[in-house]
Design a protein around this motif. Structure first.
Motif, PDB file in Angstrom:
ATOM      1  N   ALA A  62       0.824  -1.210   0.000  1.00 52.80           N
ATOM      2  CA  ALA A  62       0.000   0.000   0.000  1.00 52.80           C
ATOM      3  C   ALA A  62       0.856   1.258   0.000  1.00 52.80           C
ATOM      4  O   ALA A  62       0.525   2.251  -0.664  1.00 52.80           O
ATOM      5  CB  ALA A  62      -0.931  -0.009   1.209  1.00 52.80           C
ATOM      6  N   LEU A  63       1.968   1.224   0.741  1.00 52.03           N
ATOM      7  CA  LEU A  63       2.854   2.388   0.770  1.00 52.03           C
ATOM      8  C   LEU A  63       3.472   2.626  -0.605  1.00 52.03           C
ATOM      9  O   LEU A  63       3.545   3.769  -1.078  1.00 52.03           O
ATOM     10  CB  LEU A  63       3.947   2.181   1.816  1.00 52.03           C
ATOM     11  N   ALA A  64       3.876   1.559  -1.267  1.00 57.60           N
ATOM     12  CA  ALA A  64       4.443   1.686  -2.618  1.00 57.60           C
ATOM     13  C   ALA A  64       3.412   2.248  -3.585  1.00 57.60           C
ATOM     14  O   ALA A  64       3.740   3.080  -4.444  1.00 57.60           O
ATOM     15  CB  ALA A  64       4.945   0.335  -3.098  1.00 57.60           C
ATOM     16  N   ALA A  65       2.156   1.815  -3.461  1.00 59.20           N
ATOM     17  CA  ALA A  65       1.092   2.293  -4.357  1.00 59.20           C
ATOM     18  C   ALA A  65       0.871   3.794  -4.209  1.00 59.20           C
ATOM     19  O   ALA A  65       0.492   4.475  -5.171  1.00 59.20           O
ATOM     20  CB  ALA A  65      -0.205   1.532  -4.084  1.00 59.20           C
ATOM     21  N   LEU A  66       1.129   4.322  -3.018  1.00 58.50           N
ATOM     22  CA  LEU A  66       0.950   5.753  -2.773  1.00 58.50           C
ATOM     23  C   LEU A  66       2.148   6.581  -3.233  1.00 58.50           C
ATOM     24  O   LEU A  66       2.048   7.802  -3.336  1.00 58.50           O
ATOM     25  CB  LEU A  66       0.715   5.999  -1.282  1.00 58.50           C
ATOM     26  N   GLY A  67       3.276   5.910  -3.478  1.00 61.30           N
ATOM     27  CA  GLY A  67       4.479   6.637  -3.881  1.00 61.30           C
ATOM     28  C   GLY A  67       5.602   6.562  -2.878  1.00 61.30           C
ATOM     29  O   GLY A  67       6.672   7.139  -3.084  1.00 61.30           O
ATOM     30  N   GLY A  68       5.352   5.867  -1.744  1.00 59.60           N
ATOM     31  CA  GLY A  68       6.402   5.618  -0.779  1.00 59.60           C
ATOM     32  C   GLY A  68       6.679   6.772   0.168  1.00 59.60           C
ATOM     33  O   GLY A  68       6.059   7.836   0.112  1.00 59.60           O
ATOM     34  N   LYS A  69       7.666   6.543   1.040  1.00 64.05           N
ATOM     35  CA  LYS A  69       8.048   7.572   2.021  1.00 64.05           C
ATOM     36  C   LYS A  69       8.564   8.835   1.356  1.00 64.05           C
ATOM     37  O   LYS A  69       8.388   9.940   1.874  1.00 64.05           O
ATOM     38  CB  LYS A  69       9.106   7.008   2.964  1.00 64.05           C
ATOM     39  N   GLU A  70       9.211   8.648   0.194  1.00 70.55           N
ATOM     40  CA  GLU A  70       9.764   9.815  -0.495  1.00 70.55           C
ATOM     41  C   GLU A  70       8.676  10.783  -0.944  1.00 70.55           C
ATOM     42  O   GLU A  70       8.949  11.961  -1.196  1.00 70.55           O
ATOM     43  CB  GLU A  70      10.611   9.381  -1.685  1.00 70.55           C
ATOM     44  N   ALA A  71       7.435  10.294  -1.046  1.00 67.29           N
ATOM     45  CA  ALA A  71       6.306  11.158  -1.397  1.00 67.29           C
ATOM     46  C   ALA A  71       5.618  11.720  -0.150  1.00 67.29           C
ATOM     47  O   ALA A  71       4.589  12.399  -0.263  1.00 67.29           O
ATOM     48  CB  ALA A  71       5.303  10.384  -2.250  1.00 67.29           C
ATOM     49  N   GLY A  72       6.176  11.408   1.021  1.00 64.08           N
ATOM     50  CA  GLY A  72       5.632  11.956   2.252  1.00 64.08           C
ATOM     51  C   GLY A  72       4.671  11.057   2.988  1.00 64.08           C
ATOM     52  O   GLY A  72       4.043  11.476   3.971  1.00 64.08           O
ATOM     53  N   HIS A  73       4.548   9.798   2.533  1.00 63.63           N
ATOM     54  CA  HIS A  73       3.584   8.883   3.136  1.00 63.63           C
ATOM     55  C   HIS A  73       4.266   7.943   4.124  1.00 63.63           C
ATOM     56  O   HIS A  73       5.490   7.791   4.116  1.00 63.63           O
ATOM     57  CB  HIS A  73       2.860   8.111   2.043  1.00 63.63           C
ATOM     58  N   TYR A  74       3.462   7.275   4.956  1.00 62.09           N
ATOM     59  CA  TYR A  74       4.037   6.487   6.042  1.00 62.09           C
ATOM     60  C   TYR A  74       3.086   5.353   6.411  1.00 62.09           C
ATOM     61  O   TYR A  74       1.860   5.545   6.447  1.00 62.09           O
ATOM     62  CB  TYR A  74       4.271   7.379   7.263  1.00 62.09           C
TER      63      TYR A  74
END
Length: 262
Positions: free
Chosen positions: A47-59
């Motif tokens: 799910a984190l990868a689908a959102l764009g990962g930590k580099e996109a600001g997600h956690y």
């Protein structure tokens, strides 16, 4: 429509799959940094990868939030590694397979813990920081079963309390710039949800349910729920104090949906 929440931070409990994942994706498209909880490490990574990962600001946080102290541990991890949310979406909930109306009180407590107590604890972790900012959005994902006799007794009763909590607490928080509201989804198909199991094991029951209990004769989709949640998270939701919003394809048969301010 520009929802005016680009750059905000949101936490979604149970956000790796189903309705929660759709909400995460919807908010991410609006430029919101999203954190979510899940119990499964594999789901967290996907799910984190689908959102764009930590580099996109997600956690992603791998945690059973229903465990004792779970909401506080989640809040502590967010503060240490990601930040403090402006938006909280309380999405976790389930019947836990409890269908007996005369079940032991221990089962009632399990239903209460997952479907209400966890959400109150989560909100209490973040409301003080929202008050300091003078802005916040809390959206509680309740259920149509909170407004009518539709499902197991313990589940319906606790969801009714959850909806009542939203309505009451929404008034309390309003003058601090915090808008609390609730969305009541109808029968929604998710890949690992209740109806996926029914479709596999008892398809005739699912077909009968859709024919007799729904207007559109079909399941709802997760992407038919998430836009309403995003709207209630937005700057445009400033007058939606304590709003209880059904998104259920006309399924419910009661008259008293409480929309708006009162």
């Amino acid at each position: 429509m520009d929802l005016g929440i680009k750059g905000k931070k949101a936490v979604i409990t149970g956000g790796a799959t189903g309705i929660g994942a759709a909400i995460c994706a919807e908010l991410a498209r609006e430029g919101v940094s999203v954190a979510f909880t899940t119990r499964k490490p594999d789901d967290a990574a996907a799910a984190l990868a689908a959102l764009g990962g930590k580099e996109a600001g997600h956690y992603a946080i791998v945690i059973d939030i229903a465990e004792e102290g779970g909401p506080q541990r989640m809040a502590d991890e967010l503060r240490a590694n990601w930040g403090v949310p402006d938006i909280v979406i309380n999405n976790v909930g389930d019947t836990l397979g409890v269908t007996d109306p005369l079940c032991p009180i221990t089962d009632w407590r399990r239903i209460f813990r997952l479907n209400l107590e966890v959400h109150i604890e989560t909100n209490n972790c973040f409301i003080p920081s929202m008050k300091e900012k003078g802005w916040g959005r809390i959206v509680n994902i309740s259920a149509g079963a909170s407004m009518e006799n539709s499902g197991p007794v313990p589940y319906c009763a606790i969801k009714a309390a959850y909806t009542a909590y939203t309505r009451s607490m929404g008034r309390v928080l309003a003058t601090d710039g915090i808008v609390m509201s609730a969305v009541l989804p109808g029968v929604v198909f998710t890949e690992r949800g209740h109806w996926a199991t029914v479709m596999e094991e008892r398809p005739e029951h699912a077909e009968k349910y859709l024919e007799e209990r729904t207007v559109l004769k079909r399941f709802g989709r997760t992407d038919e729920i998430s836009p309403m949640v995003a709207l209630l998270c937005s700057q445009q939701a400033s007058f939606c104090v304590g709003s209880i919003v059904p998104v259920e394809g006309g399924q419910a048969r009661h008259y008293f949906h409480f929309n708006g301010v009162g």
